[in-house]
Write a protein that holds these residues in place. Structure first.
Motif, PDB file in Angstrom:
ATOM      1  N   LEU A   1      -5.115  -2.969   7.686  1.00  0.00           N
ATOM      2  CA  LEU A   1      -5.287  -4.419   7.734  1.00  0.00           C
ATOM      3  C   LEU A   1      -3.970  -5.146   7.498  1.00  0.00           C
ATOM      4  CD1 LEU A   1      -8.667  -4.812   5.853  1.00  0.00           C
ATOM      5  CD2 LEU A   1      -8.232  -5.169   8.281  1.00  0.00           C
ATOM      6  N   ARG A   2      -3.155  -4.656   6.570  1.00  0.00           N
ATOM      7  CA  ARG A   2      -1.867  -5.284   6.290  1.00  0.00           C
ATOM      8  C   ARG A   2      -0.962  -5.195   7.518  1.00  0.00           C
ATOM      9  NH1 ARG A   2       1.222  -2.816   1.454  1.00  0.00           N
ATOM     10  NH2 ARG A   2       1.278  -1.133   2.946  1.00  0.00           N
ATOM     11  N   THR A   3      -0.940  -4.053   8.170  1.00  0.00           N
ATOM     12  CA  THR A   3      -0.132  -3.891   9.377  1.00  0.00           C
ATOM     13  C   THR A   3      -0.638  -4.801  10.485  1.00  0.00           C
ATOM     14  OG1 THR A   3       0.288  -1.608   8.791  1.00  0.00           O
ATOM     15  CG2 THR A   3       0.706  -2.224  11.069  1.00  0.00           C
ATOM     16  N   TRP A   4      -1.946  -4.852  10.644  1.00  0.00           N
ATOM     17  CA  TRP A   4      -2.558  -5.673  11.674  1.00  0.00           C
ATOM     18  C   TRP A   4      -2.210  -7.144  11.462  1.00  0.00           C
ATOM     19  CZ3 TRP A   4      -8.527  -5.714  12.788  1.00  0.00           C
ATOM     20  CH2 TRP A   4      -8.767  -6.330  13.993  1.00  0.00           C
ATOM     21  N   MET A   5      -2.269  -7.600  10.242  1.00  0.00           N
ATOM     22  CA  MET A   5      -1.976  -9.000   9.948  1.00  0.00           C
ATOM     23  C   MET A   5      -0.495  -9.296  10.174  1.00  0.00           C
ATOM     24  SD  MET A   5      -4.836 -10.310   9.195  1.00  0.00           S
ATOM     25  CE  MET A   5      -4.519 -11.833   8.359  1.00  0.00           C
ATOM     26  N   SER A   6       0.377  -8.357   9.863  1.00  0.00           N
ATOM     27  CA  SER A   6       1.811  -8.612  10.013  1.00  0.00           C
ATOM     28  C   SER A   6       2.238  -8.602  11.473  1.00  0.00           C
ATOM     29  CB  SER A   6       2.615  -7.600   9.224  1.00  0.00           C
ATOM     30  OG  SER A   6       2.515  -6.322   9.810  1.00  0.00           O
TER      31      SER A   6
ATOM     32  N   THR B   1      -7.426   1.826   4.850  1.00  0.00           N
ATOM     33  CA  THR B   1      -7.967   0.576   5.371  1.00  0.00           C
ATOM     34  C   THR B   1      -7.065  -0.593   5.004  1.00  0.00           C
ATOM     35  OG1 THR B   1     -10.194   1.433   5.155  1.00  0.00           O
ATOM     36  CG2 THR B   1      -9.974  -0.939   5.359  1.00  0.00           C
ATOM     37  N   PHE B   2      -6.639  -0.639   3.763  1.00  0.00           N
ATOM     38  CA  PHE B   2      -5.757  -1.716   3.317  1.00  0.00           C
ATOM     39  C   PHE B   2      -4.460  -1.709   4.118  1.00  0.00           C
ATOM     40  CE2 PHE B   2      -2.290  -3.155   0.555  1.00  0.00           C
ATOM     41  CZ  PHE B   2      -2.681  -4.476   0.388  1.00  0.00           C
ATOM     42  N   ASN B   3      -3.867  -0.533   4.303  1.00  0.00           N
ATOM     43  CA  ASN B   3      -2.619  -0.436   5.067  1.00  0.00           C
ATOM     44  C   ASN B   3      -2.814  -0.852   6.510  1.00  0.00           C
ATOM     45  OD1 ASN B   3      -1.162   0.409   2.852  1.00  0.00           O
ATOM     46  ND2 ASN B   3      -1.465   2.581   3.290  1.00  0.00           N
TER      47      ASN B   3
ATOM     48  N   ASN C   1      -7.256   3.007   0.798  1.00  0.00           N
ATOM     49  CA  ASN C   1      -5.833   2.739   0.970  1.00  0.00           C
ATOM     50  C   ASN C   1      -5.469   2.688   2.445  1.00  0.00           C
ATOM     51  OD1 ASN C   1      -5.255   2.539  -1.736  1.00  0.00           O
ATOM     52  ND2 ASN C   1      -4.735   4.694  -1.961  1.00  0.00           N
TER      53      ASN C   1
END
Length: 132
Positions: A35-40, A31-33, A29
């Motif tokens: 990556l999601r923050t990084w992409m946004s 890691t997912f958060n 979780n």
């Protein structure tokens, strides 16, 4: 070996050719958060600015405000208890110890705040008439 972030852990396992099955759900979780923050955020400067943000501080209540609230709650509880005991058992049966035990405050506090039974009864009577 689990690193500080889930992303580092996954990348380290992938480089060594190890299985990622030992990574906990919490790390997945995270890691997912990440990556999601990084992409946004997009650019590296925006990512670093995001991670450097300081958490917002809650407003701390002043010690005087906390003590005033506690004293008001204690006084209300003492007044209700004294009124109830006075009504059920009569004024001659009200004692500092009995009131303190029923309310859950230290006996010394009740003795300090209301040195005599008369002041304790007067406080309860004043508080009761103030609510009417």
């Amino acid at each position: 070996m689990i690193h500080s972030t889930g992303l580092e852990a996954l990348m380290g396992l992938a480089k060594r050719g190890e299985s990622t099955q030992n990574i906990s759900v919490h790390h997945m979780n995270a890691t997912f958060n990440l990556l999601r923050t990084w992409m946004s955020l997009g650019s590296m400067e925006m990512i670093m600015a995001y991670w450097r943000q300081k958490p917002k501080q809650k407003r701390r209540r002043a010690a005087a405000e906390i003590l005033k609230d506690r004293d008001a709650r204690r006084t209300a509880a003492l007044a209700a208890c004294v009124t109830e005991l006075n009504r059920r058992q009569g004024p001659g049966r009200v004692t500092h110890t009995l009131v303190a035990e029923r309310v859950g405050v230290p006996v010394q506090y009740v003795h300090w705040k209301y040195p005599s039974i008369e002041t304790l009864l007067a406080m309860a009577d004043t508080t009761r008439h103030g609510d009417d």
